[in-house]
Design an enzyme around this catalytic site. Structure first.
Site, PDB file in Angstrom:
ATOM      1  CD  GLU A 105      -8.598  49.908  77.326  1.00 19.19           C
ATOM      2  OE1 GLU A 105      -7.906  48.540  76.985  1.00 19.19           O
ATOM      3  OE2 GLU A 105      -8.774  51.050  77.649  1.00 19.19           O
ATOM      4  CD  GLU A 152      -4.420  48.805  71.533  1.00 25.15           C
ATOM      5  OE1 GLU A 152      -5.071  49.630  70.595  1.00 25.15           O
ATOM      6  OE2 GLU A 152      -3.288  49.200  72.204  1.00 25.15           O
ATOM      7  CG  ASP A 210       0.165  50.890  74.261  1.00 27.08           C
ATOM      8  OD1 ASP A 210      -0.273  50.743  74.819  1.00 27.08           O
ATOM      9  OD2 ASP A 210       0.037  51.276  73.154  1.00 27.08           O
ATOM     10  CB  SER A 211      -1.182  52.530  79.828  1.00 25.74           C
ATOM     11  OG  SER A 211       0.183  51.389  79.951  1.00 25.74           O
ATOM     12  CE  LYS A 244      -2.108  45.176  75.877  1.00 22.73           C
ATOM     13  NZ  LYS A 244      -2.504  45.898  74.278  1.00 22.73           N
ATOM     14  CG  ASP A 248       1.004  47.218  74.607  1.00 23.57           C
ATOM     15  OD1 ASP A 248       0.341  46.039  74.256  1.00 23.57           O
ATOM     16  OD2 ASP A 248       0.365  47.991  75.129  1.00 23.57           O
TER      17      ASP A 248
HETATM   18  O1  KIV Z   1      -1.313  49.950  76.933  1.00 22.69           O
HETATM   19  C1  KIV Z   1      -1.463  49.182  78.280  1.00 22.69           C
HETATM   20  O2  KIV Z   1      -1.133  49.143  79.382  1.00 22.69           O
HETATM   21  C2  KIV Z   1      -2.973  48.591  78.385  1.00 22.69           C
HETATM   22  C3  KIV Z   1      -3.445  48.068  79.333  1.00 22.69           C
HETATM   23  C4  KIV Z   1      -4.053  48.757  80.509  1.00 22.69           C
HETATM   24  C5  KIV Z   1      -4.288  46.066  78.910  1.00 22.69           C
HETATM   25  O3  KIV Z   1      -3.088  47.566  77.481  1.00 22.69           O
END
Ligand code: KIV
Length: 266
Positions: free
Chosen positions: A183, A116, A45-46, A114, A84
């Site tokens: 992280e 959080e 989600d970055s 993934k 994510d």
């Molecule tokens: O949002 C993201 O890109 C991430 C990764 C860097 C692990 O959480």
């Protein structure tokens, strides 16, 4: 080479080989990351910050994540693709988590997701894993909690918070996570967690002792200018390269150099 699976993650940890991971959000970069032999691509989600120009990751939607994961999947031959779960796609209920995680596998070609959190999402991890959705957990600095944490701050620096993170890591493993992102935590703490867990740890700002490493692609290739986290490393500055090329194109058009006969039809 066959597609990387969670079994390769376990094998690498057992054999002491490092796991490599990067983000990608689109077809051309996913192709490059895959061709480079990176083990896993996380469609993070970055994307909100490095592609959409947002202040933080919170506004990113599930539909946007599916869109980006779909186009990454089209490009990738070998890397494991991890979707994510964005903010508010799982916080309200376990049902939301399973339904949205399922979309990554069913609609977008991911083979894992993934999430959080550790303890607070243990039930989510348990039910997703039971539903045959491999889950990577993520503790330490969790960017979706930016407002609760009061900014992007290193976590686990006090004895009490370090102890809590160790507990969270075990809770995530016991709930069924196949891997754990650590992280922005002190490297000694990451080492201890890595040694205590049987699942692989993937560090981002967690030092060299994790079983693998992940970074945001746009930090690595110099396409995100707003800031470079202390833990990231820029290996090339593509922004400068692209700027030079585009300025040359502009100049050539203005001076009548481009297009030449070579780019023209007779
Ligand atoms: O949002 C993201 O890109 C991430 C990764 C860097 C692990 O959480």
């Amino acid at each position: 080479m066959a597609k990387i699976t969670i079994n390769d993650f376990f094998k690498k940890k057992a054999e002491g080989q490092k796991i490599t991971m990067l983000t990608a959000y689109d077809y051309p970069f996913a192709r490059i990351v895959d061709e480079a032999g990176i083990d896993a691509i996380i469609v993070g989600d970055s994307v909100g910050m490095v592609v959409q120009g947002l202040e933080n990751t919170l506004p990113v939607t599930m539909d946007e994540m599916i869109y980006h994961t779909k186009i990454v999947s089209r490009a990738v031959k070998n890397a494991m693709i991890i979707g994510d779960l964005p903010f508010m796609s799982y916080q309200v209920s376990v049902e939301d988590a399973v339904r949205n995680a399922g979309r990554f596998l069913k609609e977008a070609g991911a083979s894992a997701v993934k999430i959080e959190g550790g303890a607070e999402v243990a039930e989510h991890i348990r039910v997703m894993t039971k539903s045959d959705i491999p889950v990577m957990a993520h503790i330490g600095l969790t960017p979706q909690s930016i407002h609760r944490m009061g900014g992007y701050k290193v976590q686990g620096k006090t004895e009490e918070s370090a102890k809590r993170l160790i507990e969270e890591a075990h809770i995530a493993e016991d709930a069924g996570a196949f891997s754990l992102i650590l992280e922005a935590i002190p490297m000694g703490l990451a080492k201890r967690i890595t040694e205590e867990l049987s699942i692989p740890t993937i560090g981002i700002g967690a030092g060299p002792y994790c079983d693998g490493q992940v970074l945001v692609l746009h930090d690595v290739i110099g396409l995100f200018e707003r800031f470079l986290p202390k833990f990231a490393k820029r290996y090339v500055n593509l922004k400068d390269e692209a700027l030079r090329a585009i300025k040359t194109y502009k100049e050539e058009v203005e001076k009548g150099i481009f297009p030449s006969e070579e780019q023209s039809f007779k």
